[in-house]
Write an enzyme that holds these catalytic residues in place. Structure first.
Site, mmCIF file in Angstrom:
data_model
loop_
_atom_site.group_PDB
_atom_site.id
_atom_site.type_symbol
_atom_site.label_atom_id
_atom_site.label_comp_id
_atom_site.label_asym_id
_atom_site.label_seq_id
_atom_site.Cartn_x
_atom_site.Cartn_y
_atom_site.Cartn_z
ATOM 1 N N CYS A 193 7.074 -46.563 80.116
ATOM 2 C CA CYS A 193 6.798 -46.054 78.775
ATOM 3 C C CYS A 193 5.659 -45.034 78.870
ATOM 4 O O CYS A 193 5.042 -44.883 79.925
ATOM 5 C CB CYS A 193 6.420 -47.210 77.842
ATOM 6 N N GLU B 177 3.712 -52.788 84.847
ATOM 7 C CA GLU B 177 3.067 -51.723 85.616
ATOM 8 C C GLU B 177 1.553 -51.801 85.519
ATOM 9 O O GLU B 177 0.838 -51.711 86.521
ATOM 10 C CB GLU B 177 3.508 -50.339 85.132
ATOM 11 N N HIS C 132 1.920 -54.767 80.156
ATOM 12 C CA HIS C 132 3.183 -54.356 80.769
ATOM 13 C C HIS C 132 3.092 -54.601 82.270
ATOM 14 O O HIS C 132 2.001 -54.571 82.853
ATOM 15 C CB HIS C 132 3.454 -52.888 80.499
ATOM 16 N N CYS D 262 2.346 -46.582 80.200
ATOM 17 C CA CYS D 262 2.380 -46.898 81.626
ATOM 18 C C CYS D 262 2.425 -45.635 82.474
ATOM 19 O O CYS D 262 1.786 -45.566 83.526
ATOM 20 C CB CYS D 262 3.553 -47.809 81.934
#
Length: 160
Positions: free
Chosen positions: A94, A66, A64, A97
């Site tokens: 999410c 992040e 992801h 993250c």
């Protein structure tokens, strides 16, 4: 993930979010869910890293935006603690993250679009509200929300 020149500085949340949106657009062009992230030094405003989702490209469910940005800055600073950093991301983080952000000790999180289905900050498990959360960053949602949401909606409309 792009490492940016030291001369790139963002003094306002909108400037950093614009860079995150550029990353989100790169993700969309690559067929990835269009999420972009930028990490900025809290004091100087210097952009330390920019990243976009690379889940499909890397065949890695943890790739992801992040997480990729956190990894980059951690490597640059030779530290797992990014205590003097702020994160800008185009979509509410999410749960995975959000937890990584907490472990990295990032001070502030600014995000664009809310994510009622998959979010982990203001929706879903609300990671930072649990007593087991060791570090709770300041969180500011809705920064550039309209544009952040539009890029996501357009991406998913094309896929249907």
């Amino acid at each position: 993930m792009d490492k940016k020149k030291k001369s790139q500085v963002c003094k306002k949340p909108g400037e950093a979010m614009a860079l995150a949106l550029t990353e989100a657009k790169k993700a969309a062009e690559a067929g990835e869910v269009p999420v972009g992230a930028v990490i900025v030094d809290r004091d100087s405003g210097q952009v330390l890293a920019q990243a976009h989702n690379r889940v499909e490209q890397d065949h890695d469910p943890t790739a992801h935006a992040e997480v990729l940005a956190i990894r980059a800055v951690g490597g640059q600073q030779s530290s797992a603690r990014l205590e003097n950093c702020d994160l800008y991301v185009t979509l509410e983080p999410c749960p995975m993250c959000a937890t990584a952000i907490s472990f990295a000790r990032i001070q502030r999180v600014y995000y664009g679009a809310y994510d009622p289905k998959g979010g982990g900050v203001d929706h879903g498990p609300r990671v930072y509200e649990h007593s087991t959360c060791h570090h709770v960053p300041e969180v500011y949602g809705g920064i550039g929300e309209k544009e952040c949401a539009e890029i996501l909606q357009a991406f998913f409309q094309k896929r249907r």
